[in-house]
Scaffold this motif. Structure first.
Motif, PDB file in Angstrom:
ATOM      1  N   LEU A   1       0.190  -3.907 -10.801  1.00  0.00           N
ATOM      2  CA  LEU A   1      -0.879  -3.901  -9.798  1.00  0.00           C
ATOM      3  C   LEU A   1      -2.081  -4.702 -10.302  1.00  0.00           C
ATOM      4  O   LEU A   1      -2.648  -5.523  -9.562  1.00  0.00           O
ATOM      5  CB  LEU A   1      -1.295  -2.476  -9.477  1.00  0.00           C
ATOM      6  CG  LEU A   1      -2.503  -2.336  -8.533  1.00  0.00           C
ATOM      7  CD1 LEU A   1      -2.227  -3.010  -7.192  1.00  0.00           C
ATOM      8  CD2 LEU A   1      -2.858  -0.857  -8.351  1.00  0.00           C
TER       9      LEU A   1
ATOM     10  N   ASP B   1       1.574   0.313 -12.799  1.00  0.00           N
ATOM     11  CA  ASP B   1       0.114   0.155 -12.752  1.00  0.00           C
ATOM     12  C   ASP B   1      -0.293  -1.204 -13.308  1.00  0.00           C
ATOM     13  O   ASP B   1      -1.220  -1.850 -12.807  1.00  0.00           O
ATOM     14  CB  ASP B   1      -0.562   1.259 -13.586  1.00  0.00           C
ATOM     15  CG  ASP B   1      -0.412   2.636 -12.947  1.00  0.00           C
ATOM     16  OD1 ASP B   1      -0.187   2.695 -11.723  1.00  0.00           O
ATOM     17  OD2 ASP B   1      -0.527   3.641 -13.668  1.00  0.00           O
TER      18      ASP B   1
ATOM     19  N   SER C   1       0.878   6.910  -6.903  1.00  0.00           N
ATOM     20  CA  SER C   1      -0.172   7.912  -7.079  1.00  0.00           C
ATOM     21  C   SER C   1       0.372   9.322  -6.878  1.00  0.00           C
ATOM     22  O   SER C   1       0.045  10.249  -7.628  1.00  0.00           O
ATOM     23  CB  SER C   1      -1.319   7.637  -6.118  1.00  0.00           C
ATOM     24  OG  SER C   1      -2.319   8.614  -6.237  1.00  0.00           O
TER      25      SER C   1
ATOM     26  N   LEU D   1       1.846   1.935  -3.482  1.00  0.00           N
ATOM     27  CA  LEU D   1       0.741   2.460  -4.285  1.00  0.00           C
ATOM     28  C   LEU D   1       0.552   3.958  -4.045  1.00  0.00           C
ATOM     29  O   LEU D   1       0.250   4.717  -4.969  1.00  0.00           O
ATOM     30  CB  LEU D   1      -0.545   1.705  -3.974  1.00  0.00           C
ATOM     31  CG  LEU D   1      -0.523   0.191  -4.241  1.00  0.00           C
ATOM     32  CD1 LEU D   1      -1.885  -0.419  -3.942  1.00  0.00           C
ATOM     33  CD2 LEU D   1      -0.107  -0.093  -5.676  1.00  0.00           C
TER      34      LEU D   1
ATOM     35  N   PRO E   1       0.813  -1.234   0.000  1.00  0.00           N
ATOM     36  CA  PRO E   1       0.000   0.000   0.000  1.00  0.00           C
ATOM     37  C   PRO E   1       0.840   1.274   0.000  1.00  0.00           C
ATOM     38  O   PRO E   1       0.463   2.267  -0.620  1.00  0.00           O
ATOM     39  CB  PRO E   1      -0.839  -0.132   1.275  1.00  0.00           C
ATOM     40  CG  PRO E   1      -0.962  -1.605   1.480  1.00  0.00           C
ATOM     41  CD  PRO E   1       0.380  -2.157   1.074  1.00  0.00           C
TER      42      PRO E   1
END
Length: 325
Positions: A254, A251, A229, A225, A222
């Motif tokens: 993921l 991406d 972002s 991520l 997390p």
């Protein structure tokens, strides 16, 4: 007015055939006169002044622009303005190229004595080797045509095409003799797409410092991520304390992680990263990075130094913004 479609098509094809014939006929005229014209241009210590009236003037302007963009300083002078002061733009270090299909254009004939008095080489491109312009030129390039493509035989068509092609042949021959390269071309076209592709390096557009999305391999997925972002490159780079790259996570990675049904809250980024990915170098042309992205269908690349340490990153959007992609 109703157009006869078949007649229009036939006429258009006839124009192309006549003009193609006119250009093909020039091959036999790449002779000693053509070579002499190239030598005069190469020996010019100043600039090549190109001149012509009417349609020939338009071709002359294009030739001047082509010469200037391929390593031969050149500019266009309107012959009508030349006799009213613009002849002062021509110096004894220059060379002159004069275009006239008839070779008797009054505005050009009027300035011939001044050009002769300056003692500069005069390269004529005429459709009439017996004309005054051709006779008084240092060298004459024959661009005569058997007929115009205009069905009335009036509008300059195949004659201007022949002059345009001969001018291109002249410019390209000189370009090659100068050893002019793609890099030289790019330097004279920095605003064009080709110039950007040949002048912009990865180091010019890569993101550096805090803008690089990076994380260590033991970080929870997390957290990675969030870094993806926050930095907006569509990837995060996994590296150690010495900034050596251990892997990347994108991406796309993921989506593949979720497809495998893995619990992203229980994974570290090191568990799901892709090792041994592609990298770029700051001294590369940006177009080289683009080629890697396109051939391997990836959207971002880490950038490393000579010691393979992470120093930057870029993505396809960066290349698009720079006008490379």
């Amino acid at each position: 007015m109703t157009m006869d479609a078949e007649n229009t098509r036939s006429l258009a094809l006839a124009v192309l055939a006549i003009e193609a014939e006119a250009v093909s006929a020039l091959a036999a005229r790449i002779d000693t006169d053509f070579l002499a014209a190239c030598e005069h241009i190469l020996a010019c210590r100043g600039r090549v002044v190109v001149t012509g009236m009417g349609k020939s003037g338009h071709i002359a302007g294009k030739l001047a622009a082509t010469l200037a963009s391929t390593g031969t300083p050149a500019f266009f002078v309107h012959p009508g303005e030349a006799s009213h002061g613009d002849l002062g733009m021509i110096t004894r270090d220059d060379a002159v190229i004069a275009l006239s299909n008839s070779g008797e254009t009054a505005e050009l004939v009027m300035i011939l004595p001044i050009i002769r008095r300056l003692g500069v080489p005069l390269i004529a491109m005429t459709g009439n080797p017996a004309s005054r312009l051709a006779r008084e030129a240092t060298v004459n390039l024959d661009v005569s045509v058997s007929r115009e493509a205009c069905p009335l035989g009036l509008a300059p068509t195949s004659s201007t095409t022949a002059a345009l092609a001969m001018g291109d042949a002249l410019a390209v021959a000189v370009l090659d003799a100068r050893g002019f390269t793609a890099d030289d071309f790019a330097r004279s076209h920095p605003g064009g797409r080709l110039g950007r592709r040949l002048l912009i390096h990865v180091g010019d557009i890569m993101r550096t410092g805090d803008a690089i999305p990076r994380i260590q391999s033991d970080a929870p997925l997390p957290d990675a991520l969030v870094e993806i972002s926050r930095k907006g490159l569509g990837m995060v780079i996994i590296c150690n304390d010495a900034q050596a790259i251990e892997g990347v996570f994108t991406d796309g990675d993921l989506r593949r992680t979720l497809d495998r049904g893995l619990d992203i809250h229980r994974q570290t980024i090191g568990d799901v990263m892709t090792a041994n990915g592609f990298t770029a170098r700051p001294e590369w042309l940006a177009v080289e990075a683009l080629q890697i992205m396109e051939s391997h269908r990836i959207n971002a690349l880490p950038v490393v130094d000579d010691s393979l340490r992470l120093i930057g990153a870029l993505n396809m959007h960066d290349l698009l913004q720079a006008g490379v992609a």
